[in-house]
Write an enzyme that holds these catalytic residues in place. Structure first.
Site: not given
Ligand code: DGJ
Length: 738
Positions: A442, A477, A479, A533, A613
Site C-alpha cells: 500500500r 489499523d 495495513n 486474534d 431507510e
Molecule cells: C483498512 C481498514 O480495514 C478500513 O476499515 C479503513 O480503516 C482503511 N484501512 C483506511 O485506510
C-alpha cells in the site's frame, strides 16, 4: 475441580467441569502426557495407553540398554529436539558448545494459588490455580518452566513455557513453542482451521488428519488474514451438538504455527506457538524467555459447546478494562461514506443525521492527519490536518458532542509513508536490510516497533491528539505485512529476534495507551480482520472483522469467526449498496440483521439514504439496544453452515433459557425450494415461549421442547411469508418465555 498432585507418583491431574488433563513423570524422569479429554472420576490412565515400541525409534541414554522405550513414541508435554523424538519439537536450542541435543526431565513442581502475569504478553486473567512444572536438561542447567492455569467453569487450561538459561553460557533458541498436545490416536480426528484472504477471512476448512503434518501458520509478521491462530481437533463424527472437540487458541498476534502431525504410530501431535521460521533468540546466561500463552479448551458437547466456552472465556477472562463487558455504542464510521474526501463540516453533517436516527458515536477514519489526501502519504504524521479539520480535533469533538454523540478516531501507529515528515526525519526507523531495497505494501513501510525511541515518538504524537480532544474511541489499523525484517538497533547475529520483538513493541505501545486512556474504547483492525486474534483482544475488546461489508459474504466470515471468538469482538457495520467490495445489492433489513451479530454500526453516508431507510436505521438501533444483552451475553448457536445451505440461521439464547433470538438470512434463492427445518437450541424444554416476528406479530406459543425437537420451518425467501419477500431476505424471530 482443581489441580490434584499425587506427590509420590508425580501424577498431575487438572480437572475442570467437563474435562481432565493428566500427566506423569515416568521411570526415566520424562514428563509424559496421559490424557486430555472427558473427566476421569478420580482415576488415572497410567499404563492404559502406554506408547509402544517400534524399530528405528531410538532409546534415550537414560534407558540404558533397554530397547523398548523411545521418546519418538512417548506422549510428551514439552518435547525437545535431538534425543530421538523425530516429531515436531516445542523446544530446539543451540547450546554454548554448539550441541543441539536437549534432554528435558522433570525437576520440580509447585501449585500456585494464582496465575502469574506474563511480562509484556497478553494472558488470560482472573482467580485461578496454576500448576508449575520445571523441566531441566539432564546435562546442563537449561530449564523450562511449564505453566498450566486452570479455568474450571470454562473447561479451559492456559499453557505457556518459560525457558531459563542457567548454563553459564549463551543459548540460542531456535524454536520455543507454547504448548504440545499428544493424543494417542489421530486416525479418528479432524483438524478444523480458519484460512482466508483480505476481505474473506476465517473460512472454515475441515480435514481428516493424514500421516505427516498439516501446518497452519503465518510468517507475515501478523497473525494474518490467511490463517488464524486458532485450530480445533475433533472426532470425525463431531457435529455442532455432539462429539469430542479440543480447541487451541494462541494469544499472540505475530508469526505463529499450529501443526497437527500424525506419525508412524498413528498418534497425533498438535504443537502451537511462535513460528520457528525467522526466529532465533539469544538467551544470555541468567536470562529467561517467556512464550506466548495458548488457551486450550475441551468440549464433550461438539463444536457449538467449544465455541460457547471460548466466547465466555474470552469475554470474561481475556478482554480487560472498562469496555470489556460494557455496552458498546452504535457507531457511524465515515470510511466507506467519504474515503479521504471529507472535512469537519461533512463529518458533522453525517453525525447530525446519525444522531437523529439514534446512532451514538461518529468515528473519523483514515485521512484526518498530515497531508493524507490519499493512501500514498503521511502515515507517521499524527498531527491534525487543519485544512480538513478547521479548528482542530477539539472543535470537531465539541461539535459532535453537542449533537449528543461520542467521537472516535483512526490511527495506524506501526506504519510510515516515505512521503511523511516522520520518514524524512528518521529514514532509519523503518524495517530495512542495509544496502538493499524495500518492499512496499500500500506504498507504506513498517516502523521498527522493537525500538523504544520509535515507540516513544509515535506514542507522544498519539497521546497529544487523544489528550487534546474528547475522543471516546480509537481504531488501531495495520495495513501491510512485514518484509525486510532487519532492525538498525540489533546486531547482525540477533536479527532473528526481530519478529517477536516487533510484536512485543506493539503490545507495549498498546498497553501504554490503553492504560493512559482507560475510558477510550479501542478497536483493533488490520485491513479488516488481518490481526483478529486472542492476543489483540487482550488490548482491544473488539476488532474490525473484515473489510468486506457485503452482508451475504459476511455470513460466512462471521460464521467462521464465531468458532473461536465472541460476538462482542466482531466489528460489523451496515454499508451502502451496491456494496463497495462485491457490487451486490442486499435489502437494508438484511444488512441490519447481519451487522447486529457484532459490534453494531453503520459505514455509509446517512445523509444520502432514503427516508424509508432512515426509518429502518431507527428501528435497527432500537432492536439492537433491546437485544444487546441477549446477543452479547447469550449463548450463540450456529444452526446451519452458510457454505452448505441456501440460508444461514443462527440463534442467541439467554443462559437461563428465558429468551432467544433466531436469525435467518437467505444467501441463495431457488425456485420451488424445499423447506428448511431449523431445530432451536438452548431453550427450557418444559417452558412455553411466545414467538414474535420482525414486525411484532405473535406467531404462537410453543414449548421449548417442541421448538428444539419438533423444529421450525424457516419462512421461504420468495413466496408466502412475508408477502413480496425479496432476494437475500432476512428474518428475526423473538422467543420470550411466558
Ligand atoms: C483498512 C481498514 O480495514 C478500513 O476499515 C479503513 O480503516 C482503511 N484501512 C483506511 O485506510
Amino acid at each position: 475441580m482443581a489441580i490434584y498432585v499425587d506427590e509420590k507418583r508425580k501424577l498431575f491431574t487438572l480437572e475442570t467441569e467437563h474435562s481432565a488433563y493428566q500427566m506423569i513423570v515416568d521411570r526415566y524422569g520424562y514428563l509424559i502426557h496421559l490424557h486430555y479429554g472427558g473427566r476421569l472420576a478420580g482415576g488415572d490412565c497410567e499404563g492404559l495407553n502406554a506408547a509402544g515400541y517400534m524399530d528405528f525409534s531410538p532409546a534415550p541414554d537414560a534407558a540404558g540398554t533397554y530397547r523398548e522405550y523411545s521418546l519418538d513414541l512417548q506422549y510428551q508435554e514439552y518435547p525437545s529436539a535431538g534425543a530421538g523424538d523425530y516429531r515436531s519439537p516445542c523446544l530446539a536450542a543451540t547450546l554454548a558448545g554448539g550441541g543441539r541435543n536437549l534432554d528435558l526431565c522433570y525437576a520440580s513442581h509447585r501449585v500456585l494459588p494464582e496465575k502469574p502475569a506474563l511480562q509484556g504478553l497478553p494472558a488470560l486473567h482472573g482467580d485461578c490455580e496454576t500448576l508449575e512444572i520445571t523441566l531441566k536438561d539432564r546435562y546442563t542447567d537449561l530449564e523450562v518452566v511449564l505453566l498450566y492455569s486452570l479455568f474450571p467453569e470454562y473447561d479451559a487450561i492456559a499453557r505457556s513455557a518459560r525457558v531459563v538459561n542457567r548454563t553459564g553460557g549463551a543459548v540460542e533458541l531456535d524454536a520455543a513453542l507454547s504448548a504440545c498436545l499428544d493424543l494417542p490416536d489421530g486416525r479418528g480426528l479432524d483438524l478444523i482451521h480458519f484460512w482466508g484472504r483480505h476481505t474473506m477471512e476465517r473460512m472454515v476448512d475441515r480435514t481428516p488428519l493424514t500421516h505427516g503434518k498439516i501446518s497452519v501458520d503465518s510468517v507475515r509478521g501478523a497473525s494474518s488474514h490467511q490463517h488464524n491462530p486458532f485450530v480445533i481437533l475433533c472426532d470425525h463424527m463431531a457435529t455442532e451438538d455432539a462429539g469430542r472437540c479440543w480447541g487451541a487458541s494462541l494469544l499472540y498476534s505475530g508469526n505463529f504455527t499450529a501443526c497437527a502431525e500424525m506419525d508412524q504410530s498413528q498418534s497425533c501431535r498438535l504443537t502451537m506457538g511462535i513460528h520457528p521460521a525467522g526466529f532465533r533468540w539469544r538467551l544470555e546466561d541468567g536470562e529467561e524467555f517467556q512464550t506466548p500463552e495458548a488457551a486450550l479448551c475441551f468440549s464433550p458437547e461438539g463444536l457449538g459447546g467449544l465455541s460457547r466456552r471460548y466466547h465466555r472465556l474470552y469475554r470474561r477472562r481475556l478482554c480487560r478494562g472498562e469496555w470489556a463487558l460494557k455496552q458498546r455504542p452504535v457507531l457511524i464510521n465515515n470510511w466507506e461514506a467519504t474515503y479521504f474526501d471529507f472535512d469537519d463540516d461533512k463529518l458533522v453533517q453525517i453525525a447530525r443525521q446519525a444522531s437523529q436516527l439514534g446512532v451514538e458515536m461518529l468515528v473519523m477514519d483514515d485521512g484526518w492527519f498530515g497531508s493524507r489526501y490519499d493512501d500514498n502519504r503521511a502515515l507517521g504524521d499524527w498531527v491534525v490536518n487543519t485544512e480538513k479539520l478547521r479548528g482542530g480535533a477539539a472543535r470537531l469533538c465539541r461539535r459532535i458532542n453537542e449533537l449528543g454523540m461520542k467521537a472516535g478516531i483512526w490511527f495506524e501507529p506501526e506504519m510510515v509513508s516515505e512521503d511523511s515528515d516522520l520518514y524524512r526525519a528518521h529514514p532509519d526507523w523503518c524495517l530495512q536490510v542495509p544496502g538493499r531495497g524495500r518492499s512496499r505494501g500500500r506504498n507504506q513501510l513498517v516502523l521498527d516497533m522493537s525500538r523504544q525511541e520509535v515507540r516513544d515518538c509515535v506514542h507522544d504524537m498519539i497521546y497529544k491528539v487523544l489528550s487534546s480532544a474528547n475522543f471516546s474511541y480509537v481504531k488501531w489499523d495495520m495495513n501491510r505485512h512485514l518484509t525486510d525484517v532487519w532492525s538498525a538497533a540489533l546486531p547482525a547475529d540477533r536479527q532473528g529476534e526481530l519478529y517477536h520483538r516487533f510484536i512485543l513493541g506493539v503490545y507495549d505501545l498498546l498497553e501504554r495507551l490503553t492504560g493512559e486512556f482507560p475510558h477510550i474504547l479501542f478497536e483493533g483492525c488490520s485491513g479488516g480482520g488481518g490481526r483478529f486474534d486472542a492476543g489483540m483482544l487482550y488490548y482491544t475488546p473488539q476488532i474490525w472483522c473484515s473489510d468486506d461489508t457485503d452482508a451475504i459474504e459476511r455470513l460466512e466470515i462471521q460464521y467462521g469467526t464465531s468458532f473461536g471468538y465472541p460476538v462482542s469482538a466482531v466489528g460489523s457495520h451496515v454499508s451502502a449498496c451496491p456494496n463497495h467490495q462485491t457490487g451486490r445489492t442486499v435489502p437494508f433489513h438484511t444488512r441490519g440483521v447481519v451487522a447486529m451479530s457484532g459490534t453494531f454500526g453503520y459505514e455509509l453516508d446517512l445523509t444520502k439514504i432514503t427516508e424509508e431507510e432512515k426509518e429502518q436505521v431507527k428501528a435497527q438501533v432500537k432492536q439492537y439496544h433491546k437485544q444487546y444483552a441477549l446477543i452479547n451475553d447469550g449463548d450463540y448457536y450456529r444452526l446451519t453452515d452458510p457454505a452448505k445451505e441456501d440460508l444461514t440461521a443462527w440463534e442467541f439464547a439467554a443462559e437461563d433459557g428465558s429468551r432467544a433470538l433466531l436469525n435467518i438470512v437467505y444467501s441463495h434463492v431457488r425456485s420451488n425450494c424445499p423447506p428448511c427445518v431449523l431445530y432451536l437450541r438452548g431453550l427450557t424444554p418444559g417452558a412455553r415461549y411466545r414467538m414474535t416476528d420482525d414486525g411484532g406479530r405473535v406467531l404462537g406459543e410453543y414449548t421449548g421442547a417442541a421448538l428444539m425437537n419438533g423444529g421450525f420451518r424457516a419462512p421461504r425467501a420468495r413466496t408466502g411469508y412475508p408477502a413480496g419477500a425479496v432476494d437475500y431476505a432476512a428474518f428475526q424471530f423473538q422467543l420470550e418465555r411466558v
